[in-house]
Design a protein around this motif. Structure first.
Motif, short mmCIF file in Angstrom:
data_model
loop_
_atom_site.label_atom_id
_atom_site.label_comp_id
_atom_site.label_asym_id
_atom_site.label_seq_id
_atom_site.Cartn_x
_atom_site.Cartn_y
_atom_site.Cartn_z
N LEU A 25 0.56 -1.23 0.13
CA LEU A 25 0.06 0.01 -0.09
C LEU A 25 0.78 1.08 0.06
O LEU A 25 0.42 2.18 -0.82
CB LEU A 25 -1.10 0.03 1.23
CG LEU A 25 -1.92 -1.08 1.18
CD1 LEU A 25 -2.63 -1.22 2.55
CD2 LEU A 25 -3.18 -0.66 0.18
N ARG A 26 1.96 1.24 0.56
CA ARG A 26 2.88 2.37 1.04
C ARG A 26 3.56 2.94 -0.33
O ARG A 26 3.55 3.95 -0.70
CB ARG A 26 3.75 2.08 1.99
CG ARG A 26 3.53 2.40 3.27
CD ARG A 26 3.10 3.71 3.79
NE ARG A 26 2.20 4.46 3.17
CZ ARG A 26 1.92 5.65 2.72
NH1 ARG A 26 3.14 6.41 2.77
NH2 ARG A 26 0.82 6.19 2.20
N ILE A 27 4.04 1.87 -1.14
CA ILE A 27 4.55 2.32 -2.31
C ILE A 27 3.72 2.66 -3.52
O ILE A 27 4.17 3.38 -4.52
CB ILE A 27 5.36 0.89 -3.11
CG1 ILE A 27 4.60 -0.37 -3.23
CG2 ILE A 27 6.47 0.49 -2.18
CD1 ILE A 27 5.23 -1.29 -3.88
N TYR A 28 2.57 2.69 -3.18
CA TYR A 28 1.60 3.31 -4.03
C TYR A 28 0.83 4.72 -3.44
O TYR A 28 -0.02 5.23 -4.06
CB TYR A 28 0.47 2.36 -4.55
CG TYR A 28 1.17 1.48 -5.63
CD1 TYR A 28 1.22 1.71 -6.93
CD2 TYR A 28 1.39 0.12 -5.04
CE1 TYR A 28 1.92 0.66 -7.84
CE2 TYR A 28 2.00 -0.87 -5.98
CZ TYR A 28 2.13 -0.59 -7.30
OH TYR A 28 2.77 -1.41 -8.11
N GLY A 29 1.23 4.99 -2.28
CA GLY A 29 0.66 6.18 -1.70
C GLY A 29 1.08 7.42 -2.32
O GLY A 29 2.18 7.72 -2.88
N GLU A 30 0.23 8.38 -2.26
CA GLU A 30 0.35 9.75 -3.02
C GLU A 30 1.63 10.41 -2.49
O GLU A 30 2.31 11.10 -3.38
CB GLU A 30 -0.73 10.60 -3.10
CG GLU A 30 -2.16 10.03 -3.69
CD GLU A 30 -3.27 10.96 -3.73
OE1 GLU A 30 -2.91 12.14 -3.18
OE2 GLU A 30 -4.45 10.39 -4.24
N ASP A 31 1.78 10.35 -1.20
CA ASP A 31 3.08 11.08 -0.58
C ASP A 31 4.31 10.36 -1.17
O ASP A 31 5.28 11.05 -1.59
CB ASP A 31 2.83 10.78 0.92
CG ASP A 31 3.04 9.47 1.39
OD1 ASP A 31 2.27 8.80 0.67
OD2 ASP A 31 3.46 9.31 2.63
N VAL A 32 4.32 9.14 -1.22
CA VAL A 32 5.77 8.30 -1.81
C VAL A 32 5.83 8.79 -3.27
O VAL A 32 7.13 9.06 -3.63
CB VAL A 32 5.51 6.88 -1.51
CG1 VAL A 32 6.71 6.15 -2.30
CG2 VAL A 32 5.27 6.61 -0.30
N ILE A 33 4.70 8.66 -4.26
CA ILE A 33 5.09 8.99 -5.56
C ILE A 33 5.37 10.37 -5.82
O ILE A 33 6.44 10.78 -6.61
CB ILE A 33 3.56 8.66 -6.13
CG1 ILE A 33 3.22 7.39 -6.20
CG2 ILE A 33 3.63 9.36 -7.58
CD1 ILE A 33 3.77 6.48 -6.68
N SER A 34 4.86 11.26 -4.71
CA SER A 34 5.35 12.70 -5.01
C SER A 34 6.71 12.97 -4.51
O SER A 34 7.66 13.43 -5.05
CB SER A 34 4.29 13.56 -4.07
OG SER A 34 4.96 14.87 -3.76
N LYS A 35 7.28 12.24 -3.25
CA LYS A 35 8.53 12.38 -2.83
C LYS A 35 9.54 11.84 -3.86
O LYS A 35 10.65 12.37 -3.67
CB LYS A 35 8.51 11.79 -1.48
CG LYS A 35 7.79 12.62 -0.47
CD LYS A 35 7.81 11.79 0.91
CE LYS A 35 7.05 12.65 1.81
NZ LYS A 35 6.61 11.96 3.14
N VAL A 36 9.28 10.56 -4.15
CA VAL A 36 10.45 10.11 -5.05
C VAL A 36 10.27 10.30 -6.54
O VAL A 36 11.22 10.21 -7.28
CB VAL A 36 10.27 8.56 -5.05
CG1 VAL A 36 10.41 8.03 -3.43
CG2 VAL A 36 9.10 7.78 -5.79
#
Length: 376
Positions: free
Chosen positions: A359-370
């Motif tokens: 779930l985390r690797i598809y989180g919007e925050d992760v996508i934005s940060k990386v």
């Protein structure tokens, strides 16, 4: 609902895929077999191939279904333990390379160099272009190296250290590990099964438990003591790795950090291990607050055994390796690991990790940060 179905029928599903647990399937083999035997339960090979062709921000998130499936299997006591044992078996690649390593004592891979000298398997991380940042290739090479070190009867102790870098900022200096390769994560090349789960259930768990062979009446595992030597820094996955070693030597100018919370992901099994080692307050400061610990501050002694001047690293390493080579060390570290990290507790943690990390690797925050790393 998919989660309820897998949770209710996990033992039955696993037995059907493994011929009543007669076959040992690794997690990648298991999800592929499930895709064929139970259409719609997990993504097909074709669907996953399409996913791999896209950057992380444009994927459909099909790995979440894999996470749901593996959570259910790992939660089931019989299936979960059998799957852990399957992941502790030697890889095909390692078995193919073993005769060469036994004879020559050297195997050079893209990300790792393995060399045997005087009973010690020296595992050197040598991705000098990216400061030993972790990706699928690095995990594959590390598991191969750990397997070979454990399977070679001439090896008594294993050691992991970073090699010298060609990166301009650290030219000529040794670096342990810069953590997950965020550029690869942004481009969609950090998969759940072949990286995030494989590294935890594969080579890192093998350092703790040993490699599963089933050959001996007194233990189905071949395990050996391990030492880590940290020059410069151990960030993210590098710091996670230190938590499973029997002895850690660090240079006084090194530092350690677990920036996964800032990146938005879960730092592997650190949430399972770090509190036991440092206590809950320091663990929360490091994991939730992103605290960086310098080798020369008192709390560093919770993470490492020795802190020495950079010029004294080689001497300290030699001394520590000699102490780990004592006859009773192997049996005692096996019992310590059993008491500190019971297999059932590890299995339950990894079951939840499989889903939550998916779930985390598809989180919007992760996508934005990386995402900013994708332009490099």
């Amino acid at each position: 609902m998919r989660m309820d179905y897998v949770q209710t029928h996990a033992e039955e599903i696993y037995d059907s895929l493994t011929a009543g647990r007669a076959k040992y399937l690794r997690i990648d083999e298991l999800v592929r077999a499930a895709a064929v035997a139970y259409p719609g339960l997990v993504p097909t090979d074709e669907q996953m191939a399409a996913e791999r062709s896209r950057p992380q921000a444009e994927k459909a998130g099909r790995e979440i279904d894999q996470g749901i499936f593996l959570r259910g299997i790992l939660r089931a006591p019989k299936a979960g333990q059998h799957l852990l044992d399957a992941m502790l078996r030697p890889t095909t690649r390692a078995l193919q390379l073993l005769p060469e390593f036994v004879e020559s004592g050297v195997v050079q891979m893209e990300a790792v160099r393995l060399e045997r000298r005087d009973g010690v398997a020296y595992v050197t991380l040598c991705r000098d272009d990216c400061l030993n940042a972790e990706d699928v290739e690095q995990v594959d090479d590390m598991e191969t190296a750990v397997d070979l070190a454990l399977l070679d009867p001439s090896v008594r102790v294993g050691m992991v250290r970073g090699g010298e870098m060609t990166h301009p900022r650290y030219l000529g200096r040794r670096v342990f590990c810069a953590g997950i390769n965020l550029k690869k994560l942004s481009s969609g090349d950090i998969p759940l099964v072949d990286f995030l789960l494989r590294r935890e259930l594969g080579y890192i768990h093998k350092i703790v438990r040993g490699v599963f062979t089933g050959d001996s009446w007194h233990s189905p595992f071949v395990d050996k003591p391990w030492l880590a030597a940290v020059d410069s820094f151990a960030i993210g996955g590098g710091a996670q790795l230190l938590l499973v070693f029997d002895h850690v030597v660090a240079a006084s100018d090194a530092y350690f950090s677990l920036p996964a919370a800032k990146e938005g992901i879960i730092p592997g099994a650190s949430n399972f291990r770090l509190s036991r080692i440092t206590g809950p307050r320091v663990a929360r400061q490091v994991i939730l607050g992103g605290r960086q610990i310098r080798a020369d501050e008192p709390d560093a002694r919770l993470l490492v055994d020795e802190v020495v001047a950079p010029g004294e690293m080689d001497v300290a390493i030699s001394r520590a390796l000699a102490s780990l080579d004592a006859d009773a060390v192997r049996a005692n570290r096996r019992m310590l690991n059993l008491a500190e990290e019971p297999p059932d507790e590890f299995r339950r943690y990894m079951a939840e990790f499989a889903l939550q990390q998916a779930l985390r690797i598809y989180g919007e925050d992760v996508i934005s940060k990386v995402g900013r790393f994708g332009a490099g």
